[in-house]
Every structure is written in C-alpha cells, then in structure tokens.
Design a protein around this motif. Structure first.
Motif, PDB file in Angstrom:
ATOM      1  N   GLY A 124      -2.497 -17.575  -9.207  1.00  0.00           N
ATOM      2  CA  GLY A 124      -1.897 -18.491  -8.234  1.00  0.00           C
ATOM      3  C   GLY A 124      -2.448 -18.210  -6.869  1.00  0.00           C
ATOM      4  N   PRO A 125      -2.367 -19.212  -5.994  1.00  0.00           N
ATOM      5  CA  PRO A 125      -2.941 -19.042  -4.654  1.00  0.00           C
ATOM      6  C   PRO A 125      -2.246 -17.926  -3.868  1.00  0.00           C
ATOM      7  CG  PRO A 125      -1.721 -21.114  -4.823  1.00  0.00           C
ATOM      8  CD  PRO A 125      -1.747 -20.526  -6.185  1.00  0.00           C
ATOM      9  N   ASN A 126      -2.814 -17.542  -2.769  1.00  0.00           N
ATOM     10  CA  ASN A 126      -2.208 -16.511  -1.906  1.00  0.00           C
ATOM     11  C   ASN A 126      -0.805 -16.928  -1.518  1.00  0.00           C
ATOM     12  OD1 ASN A 126      -5.403 -16.162  -0.529  1.00  0.00           O
ATOM     13  ND2 ASN A 126      -4.346 -14.557  -1.629  1.00  0.00           N
ATOM     14  N   GLY A 127       0.094 -15.973  -1.563  1.00  0.00           N
ATOM     15  CA  GLY A 127       1.472 -16.256  -1.159  1.00  0.00           C
ATOM     16  C   GLY A 127       2.285 -16.945  -2.232  1.00  0.00           C
ATOM     17  N   ALA A 128       1.758 -17.018  -3.458  1.00  0.00           N
ATOM     18  CA  ALA A 128       2.471 -17.717  -4.525  1.00  0.00           C
ATOM     19  C   ALA A 128       3.703 -16.952  -4.978  1.00  0.00           C
ATOM     20  CB  ALA A 128       1.534 -17.954  -5.704  1.00  0.00           C
ATOM     21  N   GLY A 129       3.753 -15.652  -4.716  1.00  0.00           N
ATOM     22  CA  GLY A 129       4.913 -14.860  -5.123  1.00  0.00           C
ATOM     23  C   GLY A 129       4.617 -13.908  -6.266  1.00  0.00           C
TER      24      GLY A 129
END
Ligand code: ATP
Ligand code: MG
Lengths: 607, 282
Positions: free
Chosen positions: B41-46
């Motif tokens: 998942g992209p950066n900051g997706a958790g």
C-alpha cells in the motif's frame, strides 16, 4: 473565611510567579524538546540584577523591570548560543546535561559574587493593604498579577500575529517540517531562550520583592517549581503551563494553610509525581496519546571503551591497598576515603544513568536512606555497625526502587525530573517526619565504624574498610555487566521500544538496576553516617547528586573503572591544585560542560 | 490451542485512530501456519501501524487480534515476544552500542532460563542472583546461545560474521537491517513480522534478502511481510493484502491484486507511490 480568601489570593499570586518561569520552560520544551534546568538560575540572576538596580543604582520600578528583563534575556541568548547550539547534533542526553552544568556555573558565579548570605530586596512600592471582600491585597500583589497578565498578552500577540511567533509555533509543532519550510531554527531557539530568560529573570525579581529576601538557594527551587507547573500543564503547552502554575500555587497555598509552611514543597512534588504517574502528558493532553515517534540517534555517546588489562587493574588496586603502610599524610588518606565513598555512589549512578539510561538527579536520596537506616539501627536498636550498614544498603535498594518506580514509564528528560522530585521528597520527609528521623535537629552521636566488635578508629583502618567495600561492589557490578542482565540493561537504554518487543519488561529491569545500584549507594551513605557521626536532612543534597553525575560522565557512562577513576579525579585534583572549597562546585560545573561538549564519552569511554 | 485448522494469526475489525485520522480501519486478516502474507500500500496506508497493533506496541481502539486461537488484543509487547511473535522495524532499531553478538542475543532473551520464573518480586530477584552467581547451567546456556547466534549470522554469508564484536552503530545501514532480522530469528519465532526488510538496499542486496525470506518460508516459518518492492512480493507471497488510508482495498493472489483497478488507482492517487519511489531509488 477571610483567611481562606487570603490563601487563595496568595496561591494565585505565587502561581503567577511560577507561570513566568513555567511559560519559558514550555516554550523551550516546545521547540527543542529540552527541559531547561538552567531556568531557575536565570531567575536567580534576575533577582540579583534587580538587587543591584534597586539597592545600588536606585532605579525606579519600571526601569528596574526593564533592566532585569533585558539583562536576563542576554544571559538566555548566551546560554543558547554557546551552551546549547554546539550540541545540536550531539547525543540526546547532551543538552540536558549542559543545562545542568550551566545552572551550576551560574549559581556559583552569583554565590561567589554576592556571597551565599541572604539579602533584602526592598519592593519599591508603598506598604499598604487594601481590603477586598474578606481578604487583603497589596500593591505588590497587583504588580505581580499585572506583570503576569501583561506578559501573557504580549506572548499571545507575539505567537499569534508576528512572523517570528508563527515560526516558533511551527517549530514546536513539527520541527523537521518547519525546517523544510524554511524556518530558521537557530533564530527560533534564540527567540525562545531570550523570551524565557526575560520572563524568568523578572519572575526572580518579583519573588525577591515579594519575600523581601533573595539567596542563592532560590535557583533550584524555582527550576523545580517551574518544571512541576510545566509538566502538570503538559510539557510544551504554553497555556497549560499557566494553568499548571496557578494550580500549583493554589495547591501549595492551601497545603500550607492546613499543614504548615514546611510542607509547601512536599505538596508541589507530590503533585508532580501524581501527574507523572496518572497523566504523564499533563492534565490537558487527550486521554491516550499517540506513542512517541521513533527516536533517532543514540542516547549516550557511542564509543569504543578503553580496555585496561586486568593485571594493570590488579596492580593499581594493590598499590592503593598498601598506601596506608607508606608514609602518607592523614589528609591524603582522608581525601581518598572521600573518593571511595563517592566512588560507591558513582558505581551506583553509572549503572542507573549509564548502563540502563535513567539519568537520576536525585541519587543523593539513596545515600540519605542508607545513612538514616544505618544510623538509626545502630543507635536505637544497637545493631552492630557492619550489619547496620548492610541493612542501610538493603533498605536503600528496596525503598529507593519503590520510590523511583513511578518514573519507570517515563523516558528521557522526564526521568530526570521525576528523580529530582523524588529526591526532594525524600529530603522533605526526613525533615518533617520528626518521630523517626528527629527532623531538622538531625541525628548525632552515631557510633563509629566497627567490624566484628572492633572499632575502626585509625584513618588507615577506615581507609581499608571503605576501599575494600568499594572494590567488592565494583567487582560485583562488573560481573553483573558481563551477564545477560548487562546486555539487557544496555539494550533498554539504547532503544526501549525494541527492547520491549524482545521481551524485556521495563519495570522488571529498571527495578533490578535500581535494586543493585540502590544497594551500593545505600552502603556508601551508611558508611558516611558512621564516619561523620552526625547527619541531617541536608547532609546528602542535590549538589552531591550532580557531583556524582559529573564523576560518572567524566569516567564514561556505564564504565565501572571509569566511575572510580572519575571519583578519584574529582575529589583528588582540587586537593592537588589546592583549590579553595568555594570554587569547587564552579569547577565541577565547568568540567561537566566541557565534557559534554568535547568528550561526551568520558575518559575511559561509555559502555 | 485452537481448532486444528484455525489460522495462526487472525485479525478482526482492527481499528486505530489518531485524532481525526483512522490509520487502521476495520482490518480483517487470516494467516495460516507456514503461510506468507504480504501487505502493500502507498505511504501512510497504515501498514506499520497494523504491525504495531499486532505486536502490542500500540493498542487498537476496536477489533481483535487472535494468535494460536487465543485473544491477545492489547497484551504488552514483552508478553507477545514470550509467545513467539518477533518483528523487525521499518526504520531499523538495533541497539546501537551493543555488539552484533549482543544484539542477536537479546533476540533470545525470552528463551533464557533465568527469565522464566514469572513470580513477581521473587522471579526478578532470582534472575539477579543467577546473573551474579552464574552457575554452570547458566554458563552452558549462554555458550549454546552464542553458538546459535553464530549459526544465525552464518545465514547472511560473510556480511555479519566478521563484524560480530563490532558495535551495531558502526555497521552499514543494510547490515543493521540484517542484524534486526538475525535478532528476530534468535527468538525462534512462531510468527515473524518483517517491515520493509529491503528498504534502502541495492538490487543485489535485495535479491539476497529475498532468497533468505524464501528460505525461512520453506523452513515452515509463518511470515507477515510489508514490502514496497512488488517483484519480491509477487514471488514470495501466498496472498497479498492491499491497504490504503487504513482500509483493506484488495486481497488475493499477487497477480490478481496487481491488476485490480482499485489498487492501481490507490497508487496513482497518491502521486509518487511508495513502490515507485522505492524502485526508482533502488
Ligand atoms: N503515533 C502516531 N501518531 C499520529 N499519527 C500517526 C502515528 N503513527 C502513524 N500515524 C499516521 O498514521 C498513518 C499511517 O501510518 P503508517 O506508518 O502506519 O503508514 P505505513 O503504511 O507504514 O506507511 P509507509 O509506507 O510510509 O511506512 C499516517 O498518516 C501516519 O502519519
Ligand atoms: Mg511503514
């Protein structure tokens, strides 16, 4: 009823004074995540500048305030520029230690310039009191309230409506992001230190006028109170610091009303410990804070410790062991006995502050617990002295660990605050618990050192006793460091989150470190008690805690041999160079500053 | 122990909010014993926050974590380590002043005999006593563990063995990441969580790491992997979970997920995606 109103007014006025100190601390914490232990020293400097202005220059009041604010701000700028800025890329512990060193240097400079005796600081205001409801209020009360409110307004306008104020707010929200947006962090730091120092200095002036007395002991008290107020309000939270200060003022004032003046500080520190335990992020933080971001950089200076071959250590130990057989002076033995006692304390502190990374500033309290236990056991229960000293060590280990345990959940600078406060609490309890500790009179007639029924009277026998105990403690500690506990302690120091993820419970291992370290410190205190034959609540004070910290940093944090080398150096060198007693603490402060700046790993290296 | 076919790890409705931001939003996940599931998942997706919730470094606001059939939600990280959950950290969290040997020995901490007694007060005091007295049993155990550490370090070829006594701060970034994995392996984990094990590694180092993870999987270790390098994810994973803004937006076999329009959009919607960034950097 009327007196309650008086106590309320008094509490709010005192709270206002604390607020001037605490707001500065909060600003500094906000932008540099640093608890500035030198804040109280600036307050002290402010009070003495005020004294010079009022008593010698006869300046009118408004000019006095401006004079103090400007000069104090200058001191703040100097501290920032020369004390802290060079440490920006240093290890995390460095700025904290630097502010401690700066604080000692400033306090000593004031003491050497003005003598330690208290001075009167007349208030320059008419001595009248107005009836308000059931209480009274004087012009000075109004002045303090006025200065407090005006400073708060000015600060609010500055932070909200000026570009520099915006930069300060940006830097305290997210320093890295602010830097990327072009905020000049050095300028922000300078601003914040300047403002904090001006407020702190004026606060010192007002307090001096309020009590019509100033003395050099004000410094530490002010730092402590300011820190309490700031932490209660939530570190780095400026409005929180104001509310925390008023709350602290009221708690103290009501506490004094009910229990008497000698309990004032006890209430302050208990408030701090309660807040740290229940709401470590302050009263106004949202219930569950996000865990702190991963810390980068190392806590202590990384180094490759100097390895001293065992045979060399054995030779040096043997040389010191036979020293009393040589024609050495009584004075030299006396000095070395002091070094061995300090060495034991340093062993304890190097384990706690160095090996497991809990920079304790209240370590002298462990000495006091050991000393009182041993003294009272031997005096009142006729316990043999040897046994009493061991009991003192055990008591210090147990009680010290229990007392310090609220701080186990804290990190970094908070640990230092908590240990400082807990140390003060111990000393205040000793002062107030007259039934057991004999209160302010202290304990006299403590039996001399003895072993298996033989009194150790001759300096040589005392020397051997202290030296032997220290060597045994050092060997035990070295053995501990070589075990799995040694690496576990050091892992917790280097990264407590990773350590927990690998099964190292912080409570368990911090307790073990304090148990082991508490024993060594308690034994040192016990021996000291029997050596001095008289102790009171001030025998083991914060100065000794700081001296021990300097020793430990000089030797290299966590370094067993370093702790002893450091103790010999700091006790011995001033003797060798015949430095007068009143300059010594100044020199210790300067040594601490120079070490932090130029050799943070100490002489023998951190381990 | 749960039913025979219960997954080793299962998450139900796991949620964590930071103020207004929901970093992890109702995540369900099942991981079978011996399986390897990747989370992308992209950066900051958790993703990292999810790891923190599973390993006890953070507590969920809602939802449940079950491990070996038992509810372990909100247990402390040290208890979870004791149950055999080991992890590595995205940014690398070695113990800087400890030698490589000591770093990896810490991984074996929960297995030490001296730390076993869980009795309050007595347990820790016994541990202190054993550390000071060091009877033969303790010395033998230490000796055995040291041999074991050398064997683990041997899996990294000549990268770490020659540096075994050096402090971790003196190692290269890639070597520090390796030390972290070695430390995790020393715990003899039942579940291993790897947070971007190849971040900052060049292609040949990445290939080495990929081979190591494949080897661990072949040995039967259960692995949860966060990784931006899709090539590696596709090769290793039994299943891939895609997260965006805290939610699971896709789940399935690698190739299937890769073509999912929602996934492509999530990556594109975030401009420079973590994956693209990582791969162009590599
Ligand atoms: N302790 C925290 N406090 C507040 N917000 C946080 C915290 N930790 C993470 N966040 C936020 O939660 C979101 C998810 O972060 P997380 O680190 O889990 O993302 P990630 O998927 O691991 O990203 P990356 O690929 O960059 O590692 C981010 O918006 C982040 O800013
Ligand atoms: Mg992440």
């Amino acid at each position: 009823m009327s007196s309650w109103l008086d106590y309320t007014i008094n509490g709010l006025i005192v709270g206002n004074v604390y607020a001037l100190v605490a707001v500065g601390l909060a600003l500094i914490f906000g932008v540099s995540r640093l608890i500035n232990f030198a804040q109280g020293s600036i307050y002290l400097v402010g009070a003495y500048i005020g004294w010079v202005a009022v008593v010698q220059l006869h300046t009118p009041l408004p000019l006095t305030i401006i004079f103090v604010a400007v000069l104090a701000a200058l001191v703040g700028l100097i501290i920032e520029r020369f004390g802290l800025r060079p440490l920006q890329n240093s290890v995390r512990i460095a700025p904290l230690l630097a502010t401690i060193g700066i604080s000692f240097v400033l306090d000593q400079l004031v003491m050497l310039t003005f003598s330690p005796n208290p001075r009167a600081l007349p208030s320059q205001l008419p001595d009248v009191r107005f009836q308000v409801g059931g209480g009274t209020i004087g012009p000075l009360d109004l002045l303090i309230a006025g200065v407090g409110i005006t400073s708060a307004l000015l600060l609010f306008v500055f932070l909200r409506y000026t570009r520099l104020g915006w930069a300060v707010r940006a830097a305290s929200q997210d320093r890295d992001a602010a830097m990327q947006m072009g905020v000049d962090v050095n300028r922000v730091n300078q601003t914040v230190f300047g403002i904090a120092a001006a407020l702190g200095g004026v606060s010192g002036l007002l307090v001096g006028m309020y009590y019509n007395q100033i003395d050099t002991a004000m410094s530490l008290q002010a730092t402590l109170k300011g820190v309490v107020a700031e932490v209660v309000g939530g570190a780095g939270n400026v409005p929180g610091a104001v509310v925390g200060s008023l709350l602290l003022g009221l708690v103290e004032s009501y506490g004094v009303a009910v229990f008497g003046t000698s309990y004032r500080n006890l209430f302050a520190f208990l408030l701090l410990v309660v807040v740290l335990v229940l709401r470590p992020n302050g009263l106004f933080a949202s219930a569950r804070q996000a865990p702190p971001e991963p810390l980068t950089g190392t806590f202590i200076a990384p180094s490759r410790p100097v390895r001293i071959p065992r045979w060399a250590l054995a030779v040096v130990t043997a040389a010191f062991a036979v020293l009393p057989l040589l024609p050495v002076s009584f004075y030299m033995l006396q000095t070395l006995i002091n070094a061995w006692l300090l060495g034991m304390l340093a062993l304890s502190l190097t384990l706690v502050a160095g090996t497991i990374g809990q920079v304790s500033l209240g370590h002298a309290a462990l000495l006091a617990i050991g000393a009182y236990t041993s003294a009272l056991l031997s005096l009142t229960l006729n316990v043999p002295v040897g046994l009493a000293i061991i009991s003192g060590g055990l008591m210090s280990a147990a009680l010290g660990t229990i007392l310090i345990s609220p701080s186990f959940r804290l990190r970094g600078h908070y640990v230092s605050i908590a240990t400082l406060a807990i140390g003060e609490i111990v000393s205040l309890v000793i002062l107030n618990w007259e039934g057991v500790t004999r209160g302010p009179i202290g304990i006299s007639g403590i039996p001399p050192l003895s072993l298996f029924g033989y009194d150790l009277i001759s300096p040589a026998s005392v020397y051997w006793f202290a030296f032997a105990v220290m060597v045994v403690l050092a060997l035990l500690q070295a053995r501990l460091l070589g075990s799995h506990l040694g690496r576990s302690f050091r892992a917790i120091r280097d990264d407590d989150i990773a350590a927990r993820a690998y099964g190292l419970g912080l409570n368990r291992y911090k307790s073990l470190a304090f148990i082991f370290g508490g024993f060594a410190a308690g034994v040192s205190g016990g021996i000291a008690a029997h050596l001095y034959s008289y102790i009171n609540h001030e025998t083991f004070n914060t100065q000794q805690s700081i001296l021990a910290l300097t020793v430990v940093i000089l030797g290299g944090l966590g370094n067993v041999v370093g702790a002893i080398v450091g103790a010999v150096a700091l006790v011995g060198l001033p003797e060798v160079f015949r430095i007068a007693a009143e300059y010594r603490i100044l020199i210790y402060g300067i040594v601490l500053l120079l070490l932090v700046r130029f050799r943070p790993q100490g002489l023998l290296g951190t381990i | 122990m749960g039913q025979p076919h219960a997954p080793l790890l299962s998450l139900r409705g796991l949620t964590r909010r930071f103020g207004g931001l929901t970093a992890v939003d109702g995540i369900d996940l099942d991981l079978a014993k011996g399986g390897l599931v990747s989370i992308i998942g992209p950066n900051g997706a958790g993703k990292t926050t999810l790891f923190n919730l599973v390993t006890g470094l953070d507590r969920p606001d809602a939802g449940e974590v079950r491990f070996e059939g038992e509810d372990i939600t909100g247990l402390s990280p040290e208890r979870l380590a004791g149950r055999g959950i080991a992890r590595t950290f995205q940014l690398g969290r070695v113990f800087g002043n400890l030698s490589v040997m000591d770093n990896v020995l810490i991984g074996a901490h929960t297995r030490l005999r001296a730390v076993k007694p869980a009795v309050p007060v007595i347990g820790p005091l016994l541990e202190l006593g054993l550390a000071l007295l060091r009877p033969a049993s303790v010395r033998d155990e230490e000796e055995r563990l040291r041999e074991e550490v050398k064997a683990i370090l041997g899996r990294f070829g000549e990268r770490l063995l020659p540096r075994i006594d050096q402090p971790a701060y003196s190692l290269s970034y890639a070597n520090r990441r390796r030390v972290e994995i070695a430390r995790a392996l020393a715990l003899k984990p039942r579940l291993l969580l790897l947070d971007e094990p190849t971040a900052g590694m060049n292609p040949s180092e990445t290939a080495e790491m990929q081979a190591l993870v494949a080897e661990l999987k072949a040995e039967g270790l259960t692995i949860l992997l966060i990784e931006h390098k899709l090539e590696m994810v596709m090769r290793l994973s039994d299943r891939v979970i895609v997260m965006d803004e805290g939610k699971k937006i896709a789940e399935g076999p690698g190739e299937e997920v890769r073509g999912d329009p929602k996934v492509i959009e999530a990556y594109l919607g975030h401009g420079l995606s973590g994956g693209a960034e990582q791969e162009s950097a590599a």
